[in-house]
Design a protein around this motif. Structure first.
Motif, PDB file in Angstrom:
ATOM      1  N   ILE A 212     -34.793  62.971  18.500  1.00  0.00           N
ATOM      2  CA  ILE A 212     -34.663  61.620  17.932  1.00  0.00           C
ATOM      3  C   ILE A 212     -34.984  61.756  16.445  1.00  0.00           C
ATOM      4  O   ILE A 212     -36.108  62.131  16.094  1.00  0.00           O
ATOM      5  CB  ILE A 212     -35.645  60.653  18.625  1.00  0.00           C
ATOM      6  CG1 ILE A 212     -35.317  60.548  20.122  1.00  0.00           C
ATOM      7  CG2 ILE A 212     -35.634  59.286  17.949  1.00  0.00           C
ATOM      8  CD1 ILE A 212     -36.488  60.096  20.994  1.00  0.00           C
ATOM      9  N   ALA A 213     -33.998  61.484  15.581  1.00  0.00           N
ATOM     10  CA  ALA A 213     -34.219  61.676  14.139  1.00  0.00           C
ATOM     11  C   ALA A 213     -34.944  60.466  13.565  1.00  0.00           C
ATOM     12  O   ALA A 213     -34.600  59.320  13.878  1.00  0.00           O
ATOM     13  CB  ALA A 213     -32.882  61.864  13.433  1.00  0.00           C
ATOM     14  N   ALA A 214     -35.939  60.708  12.712  1.00  0.00           N
ATOM     15  CA  ALA A 214     -36.697  59.615  12.089  1.00  0.00           C
ATOM     16  C   ALA A 214     -37.005  59.958  10.640  1.00  0.00           C
ATOM     17  O   ALA A 214     -37.402  61.081  10.332  1.00  0.00           O
ATOM     18  CB  ALA A 214     -38.000  59.365  12.849  1.00  0.00           C
ATOM     19  N   GLY A 215     -36.805  58.971   9.764  1.00  0.00           N
ATOM     20  CA  GLY A 215     -37.165  59.167   8.360  1.00  0.00           C
ATOM     21  C   GLY A 215     -35.994  58.876   7.446  1.00  0.00           C
ATOM     22  O   GLY A 215     -35.025  59.638   7.415  1.00  0.00           O
ATOM     23  N   LEU A 229     -25.579  65.098  13.370  1.00  0.00           N
ATOM     24  CA  LEU A 229     -26.447  66.286  13.218  1.00  0.00           C
ATOM     25  C   LEU A 229     -26.916  66.804  14.571  1.00  0.00           C
ATOM     26  O   LEU A 229     -27.585  67.827  14.650  1.00  0.00           O
ATOM     27  CB  LEU A 229     -27.679  65.943  12.375  1.00  0.00           C
ATOM     28  CG  LEU A 229     -27.447  65.654  10.894  1.00  0.00           C
ATOM     29  CD1 LEU A 229     -28.754  65.222  10.233  1.00  0.00           C
ATOM     30  CD2 LEU A 229     -26.875  66.870  10.182  1.00  0.00           C
ATOM     31  N   GLY A 230     -26.592  66.068  15.617  1.00  0.00           N
ATOM     32  CA  GLY A 230     -26.981  66.519  16.957  1.00  0.00           C
ATOM     33  C   GLY A 230     -28.117  65.719  17.566  1.00  0.00           C
ATOM     34  O   GLY A 230     -28.535  65.996  18.698  1.00  0.00           O
ATOM     35  N   ALA A 231     -28.649  64.743  16.805  1.00  0.00           N
ATOM     36  CA  ALA A 231     -29.712  63.904  17.375  1.00  0.00           C
ATOM     37  C   ALA A 231     -29.123  63.053  18.499  1.00  0.00           C
ATOM     38  O   ALA A 231     -27.938  62.707  18.476  1.00  0.00           O
ATOM     39  CB  ALA A 231     -30.303  63.002  16.293  1.00  0.00           C
ATOM     40  N   SER A 232     -29.965  62.709  19.476  1.00  0.00           N
ATOM     41  CA  SER A 232     -29.513  61.861  20.583  1.00  0.00           C
ATOM     42  C   SER A 232     -29.757  60.388  20.274  1.00  0.00           C
ATOM     43  O   SER A 232     -29.219  59.513  20.952  1.00  0.00           O
ATOM     44  CB  SER A 232     -30.272  62.226  21.862  1.00  0.00           C
ATOM     45  OG  SER A 232     -30.034  63.575  22.187  1.00  0.00           O
ATOM     46  N   ALA A 233     -30.615  60.109  19.298  1.00  0.00           N
ATOM     47  CA  ALA A 233     -30.899  58.737  18.873  1.00  0.00           C
ATOM     48  C   ALA A 233     -31.589  58.797  17.517  1.00  0.00           C
ATOM     49  O   ALA A 233     -31.957  59.891  17.052  1.00  0.00           O
ATOM     50  CB  ALA A 233     -31.818  58.037  19.888  1.00  0.00           C
ATOM     51  N   ALA A 234     -31.739  57.630  16.898  1.00  0.00           N
ATOM     52  CA  ALA A 234     -32.465  57.552  15.627  1.00  0.00           C
ATOM     53  C   ALA A 234     -33.607  56.554  15.785  1.00  0.00           C
ATOM     54  O   ALA A 234     -33.466  55.542  16.490  1.00  0.00           O
ATOM     55  CB  ALA A 234     -31.533  57.102  14.513  1.00  0.00           C
ATOM     56  N   GLN A 235     -34.739  56.860  15.157  1.00  0.00           N
ATOM     57  CA  GLN A 235     -35.884  55.935  15.172  1.00  0.00           C
ATOM     58  C   GLN A 235     -36.068  55.386  13.762  1.00  0.00           C
ATOM     59  O   GLN A 235     -36.253  56.150  12.819  1.00  0.00           O
ATOM     60  CB  GLN A 235     -37.137  56.666  15.656  1.00  0.00           C
ATOM     61  CG  GLN A 235     -38.385  55.793  15.648  1.00  0.00           C
ATOM     62  CD  GLN A 235     -39.501  56.349  16.532  1.00  0.00           C
ATOM     63  OE1 GLN A 235     -39.311  56.542  17.727  1.00  0.00           O
ATOM     64  NE2 GLN A 235     -40.659  56.601  15.955  1.00  0.00           N
ATOM     65  N   LEU A 236     -36.018  54.055  13.640  1.00  0.00           N
ATOM     66  CA  LEU A 236     -36.078  53.401  12.329  1.00  0.00           C
ATOM     67  C   LEU A 236     -37.333  52.538  12.239  1.00  0.00           C
ATOM     68  O   LEU A 236     -37.559  51.678  13.095  1.00  0.00           O
ATOM     69  CB  LEU A 236     -34.860  52.479  12.124  1.00  0.00           C
ATOM     70  CG  LEU A 236     -33.486  53.088  11.859  1.00  0.00           C
ATOM     71  CD1 LEU A 236     -32.962  53.856  13.058  1.00  0.00           C
ATOM     72  CD2 LEU A 236     -32.491  52.002  11.488  1.00  0.00           C
ATOM     73  N   GLY A 237     -38.138  52.767  11.212  1.00  0.00           N
ATOM     74  CA  GLY A 237     -39.328  51.965  11.003  1.00  0.00           C
ATOM     75  C   GLY A 237     -39.143  50.985   9.860  1.00  0.00           C
ATOM     76  O   GLY A 237     -39.084  49.766  10.062  1.00  0.00           O
TER      77      GLY A 237
END
Ligand SMILES: Cc1cc2nc3c(=O)[nH]c(=O)nc-3n(C[C@H](O)[C@H](O)[C@H](O)COP(=O)(O)O)c2cc1C
Length: 351
Positions: A212-215, A229-237
């Motif tokens: 899970i990509a974050a940042g 990029l191959g991430a399965s999800a993104a984490q957004l803050g």
């Protein structure tokens, strides 16, 4: 099983858990819109966390993600703490205030909090995630046996490998761009400061868990890029800080909307651990401080919160923990459900 099936969500979007900023109302709105809503309970105790879970469940029957902090418990060092209070004394004096006489470990780490474990085992949120480290094998086994999906945050390949060895289901790849506390396990170790792009690729290639990509991800184009990029999800803050349901105070919201959003700084001075904040009076003070002089997390945060309260009482918001990532200028204020719908549309448009 694919990550979205495991989390029981429709969209590859996770609203980041943000202790003190995200709310059960925000998490419910996000989950009801098909993404994963999250609450951060690192700054509360088991009873407070349970109330948040109940408040979420009054609004949503969908998946809930609860995040706990797993730092090594703070080491008190009275000499260092009183030097730190002396250093902050002139700042307090500007607001006609005096610093606290002693500093406390204001939050308990999940690694030492049996009440929090018992509460999570009873409430069984769909997902629990770890930040700052990994709890004991016994705790992980208990959570897993309760049917809870486990996520862990990594800032490096070594941390990701430790999370794989602990058998978490997926890894949050937190790049250096990210807002809020950096998830480094050991804040005193050398930090290679990998960005989201490189870290995501590295963890996708070198681990066998969904990433899970974050940042720095602020819109649908950013989420689509993370998936490519191959991430399965993104984490957004940061993208959710200005939402209606956020607990961010007026100073934080105003700074996010202003040119201040163009400058974010990684600092240890506010809480005792490296965290990315909008540049403000506190980060300016932190620039001239040797990180070894800052008390351990969260002992330093006790002083930081007191200074913020003293400033705020006089209308000065510049000593707040104005956590935000490098994408801060791309922030958009709206209800969280509308933001999720917009992110989903943008993701499809830019795919
Ligand atoms: C205001 C704020 C508070 C945060 N609090 C937490 C937290 O309690 N637990 C956690 O795991 N991550 C926390 N984070 C970090 C997020 O999980 C995530 O790594 C980060 O927001 C991603 O970068 P972005 O802010 O650029 O989207 C926080 C981030 C922000 C902006």
């Amino acid at each position: 099983m694919k990550l979205l099936e495991l989390l029981e969500i429709d969209a590859p979007i996770i609203q980041a858990p943000m202790a003190g900023v995200s709310t059960p109302e925000m998490a419910a709105a996000v989950s009801n819109a098909g993404a994963l809503g999250s609450i951060g309970v690192g700054a509360t105790n088991a009873a407070g966390a349970q109330q948040m879970i109940t408040a979420f469940r009054a609004r949503s029957r969908r998946s809930l993600h609860v995040n706990v902090f797993c730092h090594a418990p703070a080491r008190a060092d009275h000499a260092r703490e009183s030097r730190w209070l002396d250093l902050l004394r002139p700042q307090f004096a500007r607001f006609g205030a005096t610093p606290p006489t002693i500093l406390k470990e204001i939050y308990r780490s999940f690694v030492a909090d049996d009440d929090m474990l018992a509460m999570l085992l009873a409430e069984k949120p769909k997902v629990v995630s770890f930040h700052f480290g990994i709890p004991s094998r016994e705790r992980i086994t208990a959570l897993r046996d309760a049917g809870i999906v486990l996520l862990g945050s990594a800032t490096s390949l070594a941390e990701a490998r430790a999370l794989v060895a602990a058998d978490v289901d997926a890894i949050v790849a937190q790049g250096y761009e990210a807002g809020g506390h950096r998830g480094v396990f050991d804040p005193d170790a050398d930090d290679s400061r990998l960005g989201t792009f490189a870290l995501t690729r590295l963890l996708v290639r070198e681990t066998d868990r969904p990433v899970i990509a974050a940042g720095g991800i602020m819109d649908g184009a950013g989420i689509a890029a993370a998936l490519r990029l191959g991430a399965s999800a993104a984490q957004l803050g940061t993208a959710f800080v200005a939402c209606d349901e956020s607990q961010a105070d007026a100073g934080h919201r105003a700074a996010l909307k202003s040119d201040a959003a163009l400058h974010t700084v990684m600092t240890r001075a506010i809480s005792g651990r490296p965290a990315r904040s909008l540049a403000n009076r506190f980060t300016a003070l932190g620039r001239d401080v040797d990180p070894r002089d800052v008390p351990d997390y969260p002992i330093a945060y006790d002083a930081g919160k007191a200074l913020h309260a003293a400033g705020r009482a006089q209308g000065e918001f510049g000593f707040g923990a104005q956590w935000a990532g490098q994408g801060a200028p791309l922030s958009r204020a709206m209800p969280a459900a509308d933001l999720v719908a917009l992110l989903r549309r943008e993701m499809v448009e830019t795919w």
